[in-house]
Design a protein around this motif. Structure first.
Motif, mmCIF file in Angstrom:
data_model
loop_
_atom_site.group_PDB
_atom_site.id
_atom_site.type_symbol
_atom_site.label_atom_id
_atom_site.label_comp_id
_atom_site.label_asym_id
_atom_site.label_seq_id
_atom_site.Cartn_x
_atom_site.Cartn_y
_atom_site.Cartn_z
ATOM 1 N N SER A 59 0.824 -1.212 0.000
ATOM 2 C CA SER A 59 0.000 0.000 0.000
ATOM 3 C C SER A 59 0.855 1.258 0.000
ATOM 4 C CB SER A 59 -0.958 -0.008 1.188
ATOM 5 O OG SER A 59 -0.253 0.022 2.400
ATOM 6 N N GLY A 60 1.996 1.242 0.672
ATOM 7 C CA GLY A 60 2.884 2.400 0.636
ATOM 8 C C GLY A 60 3.451 2.637 -0.751
ATOM 9 N N LEU A 61 3.912 1.567 -1.378
ATOM 10 C CA LEU A 61 4.470 1.704 -2.730
ATOM 11 C C LEU A 61 3.404 2.102 -3.740
ATOM 12 C CD1 LEU A 61 6.873 -1.367 -2.789
ATOM 13 C CD2 LEU A 61 7.492 1.047 -2.596
ATOM 14 N N LEU A 62 2.248 1.440 -3.687
ATOM 15 C CA LEU A 62 1.182 1.751 -4.633
ATOM 16 C C LEU A 62 0.604 3.140 -4.386
ATOM 17 C CD1 LEU A 62 -0.323 0.562 -7.026
ATOM 18 C CD2 LEU A 62 -1.962 -0.411 -5.432
ATOM 19 N N GLY A 63 0.438 3.506 -3.121
ATOM 20 C CA GLY A 63 -0.063 4.841 -2.810
ATOM 21 C C GLY A 63 0.884 5.934 -3.263
ATOM 22 N N SER A 64 2.178 5.714 -3.077
ATOM 23 C CA SER A 64 3.164 6.698 -3.541
ATOM 24 C C SER A 64 3.181 6.788 -5.064
ATOM 25 C CB SER A 64 4.556 6.326 -3.042
ATOM 26 O OG SER A 64 4.600 6.388 -1.648
ATOM 27 N N TRP A 65 3.030 5.646 -5.721
ATOM 28 C CA TRP A 65 3.039 5.647 -7.179
ATOM 29 C C TRP A 65 1.784 6.310 -7.750
ATOM 30 C CZ3 TRP A 65 0.161 2.689 -10.851
ATOM 31 C CH2 TRP A 65 0.630 2.817 -12.158
ATOM 32 N N LEU A 66 0.612 5.968 -7.184
ATOM 33 C CA LEU A 66 -0.638 6.552 -7.680
ATOM 34 C C LEU A 66 -0.731 8.047 -7.375
ATOM 35 C CD1 LEU A 66 -3.208 3.772 -6.724
ATOM 36 C CD2 LEU A 66 -2.439 4.391 -9.021
ATOM 37 N N GLY A 67 -0.136 8.468 -6.272
ATOM 38 C CA GLY A 67 -0.234 9.867 -5.883
ATOM 39 C C GLY A 67 0.952 10.710 -6.281
ATOM 40 N N ARG A 68 1.820 10.184 -7.133
ATOM 41 C CA ARG A 68 3.000 10.948 -7.527
ATOM 42 C C ARG A 68 2.575 12.235 -8.225
ATOM 43 N NH1 ARG A 68 2.128 7.068 -11.109
ATOM 44 N NH2 ARG A 68 2.291 7.531 -13.336
ATOM 45 N N ASN A 69 3.308 13.276 -7.990
ATOM 46 C CA ASN A 69 3.062 14.616 -8.553
ATOM 47 C C ASN A 69 1.707 15.189 -8.144
ATOM 48 O OD1 ASN A 69 5.541 14.432 -9.895
ATOM 49 N ND2 ASN A 69 4.579 13.465 -11.673
ATOM 50 N N ARG A 70 1.105 14.661 -7.104
ATOM 51 C CA ARG A 70 -0.185 15.187 -6.650
ATOM 52 C C ARG A 70 -0.131 15.668 -5.212
ATOM 53 N NH1 ARG A 70 -3.081 10.254 -9.212
ATOM 54 N NH2 ARG A 70 -3.448 11.009 -11.302
ATOM 55 N N GLY A 71 0.961 15.491 -4.542
ATOM 56 C CA GLY A 71 1.091 15.953 -3.165
ATOM 57 C C GLY A 71 1.036 14.807 -2.166
ATOM 58 N N ALA A 72 1.518 15.095 -0.975
ATOM 59 C CA ALA A 72 1.630 14.067 0.061
ATOM 60 C C ALA A 72 0.260 13.606 0.563
ATOM 61 C CB ALA A 72 2.459 14.596 1.227
ATOM 62 N N LEU A 73 -0.700 14.509 0.670
ATOM 63 C CA LEU A 73 -2.017 14.116 1.184
ATOM 64 C C LEU A 73 -2.746 13.177 0.220
ATOM 65 C CD1 LEU A 73 -3.329 17.394 2.822
ATOM 66 C CD2 LEU A 73 -2.480 15.330 3.937
ATOM 67 N N VAL A 74 -2.590 13.410 -1.064
ATOM 68 C CA VAL A 74 -3.220 12.527 -2.046
ATOM 69 C C VAL A 74 -2.548 11.160 -2.015
ATOM 70 C CG1 VAL A 74 -3.688 12.204 -4.511
ATOM 71 C CG2 VAL A 74 -3.945 14.458 -3.486
ATOM 72 N N SER A 75 -1.226 11.136 -1.923
ATOM 73 C CA SER A 75 -0.510 9.865 -1.816
ATOM 74 C C SER A 75 -0.929 9.117 -0.558
ATOM 75 C CB SER A 75 1.000 10.105 -1.778
ATOM 76 O OG SER A 75 1.452 10.624 -2.988
ATOM 77 N N TYR A 76 -1.076 9.847 0.542
ATOM 78 C CA TYR A 76 -1.488 9.232 1.795
ATOM 79 C C TYR A 76 -2.906 8.674 1.689
ATOM 80 C CZ TYR A 76 -2.260 8.755 6.824
ATOM 81 O OH TYR A 76 -2.544 8.269 8.071
ATOM 82 N N ALA A 77 -3.798 9.410 1.028
ATOM 83 C CA ALA A 77 -5.175 8.929 0.843
ATOM 84 C C ALA A 77 -5.196 7.661 -0.005
ATOM 85 C CB ALA A 77 -6.030 10.020 0.201
ATOM 86 N N PHE A 78 -4.402 7.628 -1.071
ATOM 87 C CA PHE A 78 -4.309 6.411 -1.888
ATOM 88 C C PHE A 78 -3.743 5.256 -1.071
ATOM 89 C CE2 PHE A 78 -4.322 9.072 -5.887
ATOM 90 C CZ PHE A 78 -5.468 8.497 -6.405
ATOM 91 N N ALA A 79 -2.691 5.523 -0.298
ATOM 92 C CA ALA A 79 -2.070 4.469 0.513
ATOM 93 C C ALA A 79 -3.051 3.928 1.548
ATOM 94 C CB ALA A 79 -0.810 5.000 1.189
ATOM 95 N N LEU A 80 -3.826 4.795 2.182
ATOM 96 C CA LEU A 80 -4.809 4.340 3.169
ATOM 97 C C LEU A 80 -5.936 3.544 2.523
ATOM 98 C CD1 LEU A 80 -5.234 7.241 5.732
ATOM 99 C CD2 LEU A 80 -4.088 5.057 6.031
ATOM 100 N N THR A 81 -6.350 3.949 1.349
ATOM 101 C CA THR A 81 -7.402 3.213 0.644
ATOM 102 C C THR A 81 -6.931 1.805 0.280
ATOM 103 O OG1 THR A 81 -8.248 5.288 -0.260
ATOM 104 C CG2 THR A 81 -8.924 3.255 -1.354
#
Length: 135
Positions: A59-81
């Motif tokens: 989830s950390g890797l996928l969240g960071s990848w999906l939220g790249r160039n969108r900011g830390a909060l978006v990456s965190y939301a993807f990682a939590l999902t």
């Protein structure tokens, strides 16, 4: 990932409710007890490692990848999902937790611990991957 694993292990300094229930189930020194106290500690350690490998790292890797160039909060939301979905799938599909109340308690416990550790990972990766500004 080492930071998130260390943060996750630190959250287990506050024992999970299931470990406290299991530890208090039999009086100390009872030779007929089903589970010796060191096995409860071992089960909590195994739960920490399993959650880290099967849920937190993907989830950390996928969240960071999906939220790249969108900011830390978006990456965190993807990682939590992703973590919430993987945790539910792991508890229900692998561990076969069938009772809805027990499933909810375990899910909330793991997600509370995992969200703190994922916040550290996503925060660190967003600072590390911040693009440099041209002069």
């Amino acid at each position: 990932m080492h930071l998130s694993g260390a943060l996750l292990a630190l959250t287990f300094l506050v024992p999970p409710a299931w470990a406290l229930d299991a530890y208090g189930a039999a009086p100390a020194g009872d030779p007929t007890a089903d589970v010796p106290p060191f096995m409860i500690f071992l089960a909590a350690l195994l739960a920490c490692v399993t959650f880290h490998v099967m849920v937190q790292i993907p989830s950390g890797l996928l969240g960071s990848w999906l939220g790249r160039n969108r900011g830390a909060l978006v990456s965190y939301a993807f990682a939590l999902t992703v973590a919430g979905t993987l945790t539910l799938a792991f508890l229900w599909g692998v561990l076969r937790v069938g009772n809805v109340a027990e499933l909810t308690d375990l899910w909330v416990d793991f997600m509370a611990r995992g969200s703190l550790a994922l916040a550290g990972y996503v925060g660190l990766t967003s600072l590390w991957a911040r693009p440099s500004r041209p002069a």
